[in-house]
Design a protein around this motif. Structure first.
Motif, short mmCIF file in Angstrom:
data_model
loop_
_atom_site.label_atom_id
_atom_site.label_comp_id
_atom_site.label_asym_id
_atom_site.label_seq_id
_atom_site.Cartn_x
_atom_site.Cartn_y
_atom_site.Cartn_z
N THR A 42 9.41 3.93 -71.86
CA THR A 42 9.10 3.64 -71.18
C THR A 42 8.72 4.01 -69.77
O THR A 42 9.07 4.62 -69.39
N TRP A 43 8.21 3.41 -68.96
CA TRP A 43 7.34 3.71 -67.95
C TRP A 43 6.62 2.64 -67.13
O TRP A 43 5.87 1.65 -67.49
N ASN A 44 6.25 2.46 -65.86
CA ASN A 44 5.68 1.62 -64.80
C ASN A 44 6.03 0.41 -65.74
O ASN A 44 5.69 -0.30 -65.01
N GLY A 45 7.59 -0.39 -65.96
CA GLY A 45 7.56 -1.75 -66.57
C GLY A 45 7.68 -1.92 -67.54
O GLY A 45 7.06 -3.36 -68.01
N HIS A 46 7.20 -0.99 -68.24
CA HIS A 46 6.27 -0.90 -69.89
C HIS A 46 6.56 -0.64 -70.50
O HIS A 46 7.08 0.55 -70.54
N THR A 47 7.07 -1.24 -71.87
CA THR A 47 7.21 -0.37 -73.42
C THR A 47 6.40 -0.18 -73.74
O THR A 47 5.00 -1.00 -74.40
N TRP A 48 6.14 1.72 -74.24
CA TRP A 48 4.47 2.29 -75.21
C TRP A 48 4.74 2.36 -75.84
O TRP A 48 5.48 2.98 -76.27
N SER A 49 4.35 1.66 -76.97
CA SER A 49 4.13 1.83 -78.64
C SER A 49 3.58 3.12 -79.05
O SER A 49 2.45 3.39 -78.29
N GLY A 50 4.80 4.14 -79.20
CA GLY A 50 4.09 5.15 -79.84
C GLY A 50 3.12 4.75 -80.96
O GLY A 50 3.33 4.15 -82.01
N VAL A 51 2.17 6.01 -81.45
CA VAL A 51 0.97 5.35 -82.21
C VAL A 51 1.01 6.39 -82.99
O VAL A 51 -0.14 6.74 -84.42
N GLY A 52 1.60 7.49 -83.22
CA GLY A 52 0.98 8.76 -83.58
C GLY A 52 -0.14 9.28 -84.46
O GLY A 52 -0.62 9.82 -84.11
N GLN A 53 -0.31 9.60 -85.41
CA GLN A 53 -1.68 9.83 -85.52
C GLN A 53 -2.53 9.06 -86.20
O GLN A 53 -3.16 8.81 -86.13
#
Length: 185
Positions: A42-53
Motif C-alpha cells: 500500500t502506498w499513495n492511497g492505492h494497493t499495488w499488486s505484486g506481479v513477481g516474475q
C-alpha cells in the motif's frame, strides 16, 4: 521534470534497504497498480499488486541526448477472458514507474523516487500454448512529443472549447481570404 531524492530515500538507498518498483498504467478499463515482488503493498492511497516474475519493463535509459526512449511494460500469465474484455486504445494515457525502498517494519519508505513518466502509445496481446496471454504496452518518454505533429489548430472552435468566453479568434476566418491593398506611406 526535476526529480528530487528525499533524505529518507537517500538514506534507505545508502544503507542498501530492499527495493522494488511501483508501476501505474492508465488504461480505458481502469488504472492498473503493480509492484515487483509477491503479494501487495500500500502506498499513495492505492494497493499495488505484486506481479513477481510475470511483470517486466524494458531497461530504463536516462540520457542527455534528445532522443525518443521507448519503454515496454509487459504482463504475462493473464487469463484470455480478461484480455478479451480490454480495449486496445491506450494512446496518450500515462505510464509511471517509481523506485521504492522497504523499511525495517516492511513498510514503504516515504517518497519513492519517480523513474519514468511516459505517454502510452499502443498495446499488443499474444497467447501461449497453455491459453494464457501476455500484454505488452509500448510507451514513449523524453522528447516524444517533439517527434509528432501537433493535433490542434488555431481556430475559433478550438479556442472556445478551451476558453468558452474568449472571442479573440472569432475574426480569423474572415481574415483568411481578405484582400488587402498595400500602399507606400
Amino acid at each position: 521534470m526535476t526529480r528530487i531524492l528525499t533524505p529518507w530515500m537517500a538514506y534507505a538507498l545508502e544503507i542498501g534497504a530492499p527495493r522494488g518498483l511501483f508501476v501505474a498504467i492508465q488504461h480505458p478499463a481502469g488504472t492498473g497498480y503493480f509492484c515487483t515482488g509477491v503479494g501487495s503493498r500500500t502506498w499513495n492511497g492505492h494497493t499495488w499488486s505484486g506481479v513477481g516474475q510475470f511483470g517486466s519493463i524494458t531497461p530504463i535509459k536516462h540520457t542527455s541526448e534528445l532522443a525518443v526512449q521507448d519503454i515496454v511494460f509487459t504482463l504475462s500469465g493473464v487469463d484470455t477472458t480478461v484480455v478479451s474484455q480490454l480495449s486496445d486504445n491506450v494512446r496518450n494515457l500515462n505510464g509511471s514507474v517509481w523506485l521504492f525502498c522497504v523499511g525495517e517494519d516492511d513498510s514503504v519508505v516515504a517518497d519513492p523516487y519517480q523513474l519514468i513518466d511516459s505517454e502510452l502509445d499502443y498495446q499488443s496481446f499474444t497467447v501461449d500454448g497453455s491459453g494464457l496471454s501476455t500484454i505488452a504496452i509500448t510507451a514513449h518518454s523524453g522528447f516524444y512529443t517533439l517527434a509528432r505533429g501537433v493535433e490542434e489548430a488555431w481556430t475559433p472552435e478550438n479556442q472556445k472549447f478551451l476558453f468558452p468566453n474568449d472571442t479573440g479568434l472569432d475574426m480569423i476566418p474572415s481574415l483568411q481570404n481578405q484582400n488587402l491593398q498595400w500602399k507606400p506611406v
